[in-house]
Design a protein around this motif. Sequence first.
Motif, PDB file in Angstrom:
ATOM      1  N   LYS A 127      -3.685  17.877  -9.664  1.00 56.53           N
ATOM      2  CA  LYS A 127      -5.090  17.479  -9.688  1.00 56.53           C
ATOM      3  C   LYS A 127      -5.832  18.155  -8.540  1.00 56.53           C
ATOM      4  O   LYS A 127      -5.228  18.506  -7.516  1.00 56.53           O
ATOM      5  N   PRO A 128      -7.144  18.330  -8.664  1.00 58.32           N
ATOM      6  CA  PRO A 128      -7.874  19.048  -7.613  1.00 58.32           C
ATOM      7  C   PRO A 128      -8.049  18.255  -6.332  1.00 58.32           C
ATOM      8  O   PRO A 128      -8.305  18.841  -5.280  1.00 58.32           O
ATOM      9  N   GLU A 129      -7.918  16.930  -6.406  1.00 61.30           N
ATOM     10  CA  GLU A 129      -8.134  16.102  -5.222  1.00 61.30           C
ATOM     11  C   GLU A 129      -7.118  14.970  -5.176  1.00 61.30           C
ATOM     12  O   GLU A 129      -6.552  14.575  -6.209  1.00 61.30           O
ATOM     13  N   LEU A 130      -6.899  14.438  -3.986  1.00 65.06           N
ATOM     14  CA  LEU A 130      -6.057  13.259  -3.807  1.00 65.06           C
ATOM     15  C   LEU A 130      -6.642  12.088  -4.588  1.00 65.06           C
ATOM     16  O   LEU A 130      -7.852  11.846  -4.549  1.00 65.06           O
ATOM     17  N   THR A 131      -5.789  11.352  -5.307  1.00 67.81           N
ATOM     18  CA  THR A 131      -6.286  10.175  -6.000  1.00 67.81           C
ATOM     19  C   THR A 131      -6.940   9.210  -5.019  1.00 67.81           C
ATOM     20  O   THR A 131      -6.469   9.047  -3.895  1.00 67.81           O
ATOM     21  N   GLN A 132      -8.003   8.592  -5.436  1.00 69.16           N
ATOM     22  CA  GLN A 132      -8.722   7.639  -4.592  1.00 69.16           C
ATOM     23  C   GLN A 132      -8.430   6.193  -4.991  1.00 69.16           C
ATOM     24  O   GLN A 132      -8.996   5.259  -4.418  1.00 69.16           O
ATOM     25  N   LYS A 133      -7.544   6.013  -5.956  1.00 63.97           N
ATOM     26  CA  LYS A 133      -7.247   4.658  -6.420  1.00 63.97           C
ATOM     27  C   LYS A 133      -6.290   3.968  -5.440  1.00 63.97           C
ATOM     28  O   LYS A 133      -5.238   4.498  -5.110  1.00 63.97           O
ATOM     29  N   MET A 134      -6.666   2.766  -5.020  1.00 66.86           N
ATOM     30  CA  MET A 134      -5.841   2.042  -4.063  1.00 66.86           C
ATOM     31  C   MET A 134      -4.484   1.662  -4.656  1.00 66.86           C
ATOM     32  O   MET A 134      -3.497   1.553  -3.926  1.00 66.86           O
ATOM     33  N   ASP A 135      -4.424   1.458  -5.982  1.00 68.01           N
ATOM     34  CA  ASP A 135      -3.148   1.091  -6.592  1.00 68.01           C
ATOM     35  C   ASP A 135      -2.261   2.304  -6.858  1.00 68.01           C
ATOM     36  O   ASP A 135      -1.190   2.182  -7.448  1.00 68.01           O
ATOM     37  N   GLU A 136      -2.705   3.482  -6.421  1.00 70.81           N
ATOM     38  CA  GLU A 136      -1.895   4.687  -6.514  1.00 70.81           C
ATOM     39  C   GLU A 136      -1.561   5.263  -5.134  1.00 70.81           C
ATOM     40  O   GLU A 136      -1.225   6.429  -4.990  1.00 70.81           O
ATOM     41  N   SER A 137      -1.642   4.406  -4.115  1.00 71.88           N
ATOM     42  CA  SER A 137      -1.277   4.832  -2.762  1.00 71.88           C
ATOM     43  C   SER A 137       0.231   4.726  -2.573  1.00 71.88           C
ATOM     44  O   SER A 137       0.944   4.081  -3.357  1.00 71.88           O
ATOM     45  N   SER A 138       0.735   5.341  -1.521  1.00 65.85           N
ATOM     46  CA  SER A 138       2.152   5.214  -1.184  1.00 65.85           C
ATOM     47  C   SER A 138       2.501   3.764  -0.888  1.00 65.85           C
ATOM     48  O   SER A 138       3.582   3.284  -1.253  1.00 65.85           O
ATOM     49  N   PHE A 139       1.602   3.069  -0.212  1.00 65.18           N
ATOM     50  CA  PHE A 139       1.824   1.652   0.089  1.00 65.18           C
ATOM     51  C   PHE A 139       1.993   0.856  -1.198  1.00 65.18           C
ATOM     52  O   PHE A 139       2.920   0.053  -1.335  1.00 65.18           O
ATOM     53  N   ALA A 140       1.086   1.076  -2.159  1.00 63.15           N
ATOM     54  CA  ALA A 140       1.160   0.343  -3.424  1.00 63.15           C
ATOM     55  C   ALA A 140       2.449   0.657  -4.174  1.00 63.15           C
ATOM     56  O   ALA A 140       3.081  -0.227  -4.762  1.00 63.15           O
ATOM     57  N   LEU A 141       2.878   1.927  -4.139  1.00 63.99           N
ATOM     58  CA  LEU A 141       4.122   2.309  -4.810  1.00 63.99           C
ATOM     59  C   LEU A 141       5.313   1.617  -4.172  1.00 63.99           C
ATOM     60  O   LEU A 141       6.193   1.087  -4.863  1.00 63.99           O
ATOM     61  N   PHE A 142       5.369   1.589  -2.849  1.00 60.34           N
ATOM     62  CA  PHE A 142       6.487   0.966  -2.152  1.00 60.34           C
ATOM     63  C   PHE A 142       6.584  -0.520  -2.472  1.00 60.34           C
ATOM     64  O   PHE A 142       7.673  -1.077  -2.625  1.00 60.34           O
ATOM     65  N   HIS A 143       5.443  -1.190  -2.582  1.00 64.46           N
ATOM     66  CA  HIS A 143       5.430  -2.639  -2.794  1.00 64.46           C
ATOM     67  C   HIS A 143       5.346  -3.028  -4.271  1.00 64.46           C
ATOM     68  O   HIS A 143       5.312  -4.222  -4.589  1.00 64.46           O
ATOM     69  N   ALA A 144       5.318  -2.041  -5.160  1.00 63.04           N
ATOM     70  CA  ALA A 144       5.117  -2.346  -6.581  1.00 63.04           C
ATOM     71  C   ALA A 144       6.219  -3.239  -7.143  1.00 63.04           C
ATOM     72  O   ALA A 144       5.967  -4.093  -7.996  1.00 63.04           O
TER      73      ALA A 144
END
Length: 447
Positions: free
Chosen positions: A193-210
């Motif tokens: 993608k041309p830019e970093l996702t801006q969705k909070m549920d697609e952050s590294s933090f969200a992935l770790f705690h999913a």
Amino acid sequence: MAEPQPTLQSLAAKITELSETLTAYLRENKVPEPTFAADSPTSYSNLSPEIFMTRQVLLDALNDMWYLTQGPSESIFNYVHNCMPDAACLNILNFFDFWSAVPVSGSATYAEIATHTSLPHEVVFRVLQHAVSLRIFVEIEPGKSTSRIEHTSRSAALAKSAGLRALVSSILDDAGAPLMVMNEALRRYSQGKPELTQKMDESSFALFHAGGQFGKHGNSWDMLENDGDGEKQGWRQKNFVEFMRYVKEIFHLEGVVLDAHDWKSVGKATVVDVGGSAGHDAVVLAQHFPDLTITVEDLPKVKSSFEANLPADLKSRVTFREHDFFKPQTVQADIYIFKMILHDWPDAEAAKILQALIPALKPGARVILFEYIGNQGEASEAPQLPRSIKQMGSATDLRLMALFNGKERPVKAWKEVFRLADERFEVANVNANPQNFFAVIEAVWRG
């Protein structure tokens, strides 16, 4: 013309010169010089801006010497081999409070430390063996399993400072694991993608705690507020409050806040410190400017820390209000301040936080941001700071990417955040000095 490549000999000469300059300054200004002894000063005090920069250039030269002494391949191997065990060791020492297991002016056995931490003797021995290699604690009789353990200046600094312990916890325990899954988060949500996702549920933090194994928290603020059971719930929030107090201390933010605005000229003004933690800045402002009335807003778990921090003589002018800064603001004030708040959020969320102020804003109301900027200016305008200073900004930037899909912004990007929030915000004043790491951006509401 490119500068000549440094060599071991040229670096040695530079290190000698810079060390002599620093040592002469310390001697002439009677600044105690730290050692590895437990009773050593824990930091250099009152360094001038010039000698501070000299020290950072010295650190750069020392790092270059470290790299070249090992060679390119071995310097990478040694770093990769050690960096995670080093961080894990420090996090374990801090989490289980090894610091208080050993008297600062005494010693303890491995068995005594194991009892204090409630950890198996073998684990304590192995963790401390690595810690000793980092000059964190020292064996009185090196190499003997029966040796007693004493503090070094590095471990004693943590034993003496709740703020430093909170910093280690906030950076390693709260943010460490999300940083280590950031490669997977980028692969899933941003690669191609041309830019970093801006969705909070697609952050590294969200992935770790999913998966919920370590708490199913939507973002780090939710974790700070709600992690823990029973009386332990919110322990991370209290820890973060102490971390913020320590940050204010080490970066001398009291002066930044006091100098950010002509507070005296506003007279009897009302101020809202949004996300103001335990009110450390509010207390300083109220003490210096008796015409100010200040409301500190933050999450509920912060209230007890605020009440403990507030001097009795300020209770009539400094109050606490439970508030989520994404919710509409209801307190009408002359000035709203945000210190190191918006940089934790992507542009869209930062704009929403500013938009939440609008219901309470009156024409002429001011919004003042205090933001850490490191060296995040455009290449053409950024001063050539030592790499050791630039790393402070770039390390924070990667941590923000992991936690929030956020970023450290150059000053002009803050103007864009105000524009994104509402065209009626007019940026009226900007004061940015990368050498003290902070920018002050002031906007006026023209609604």
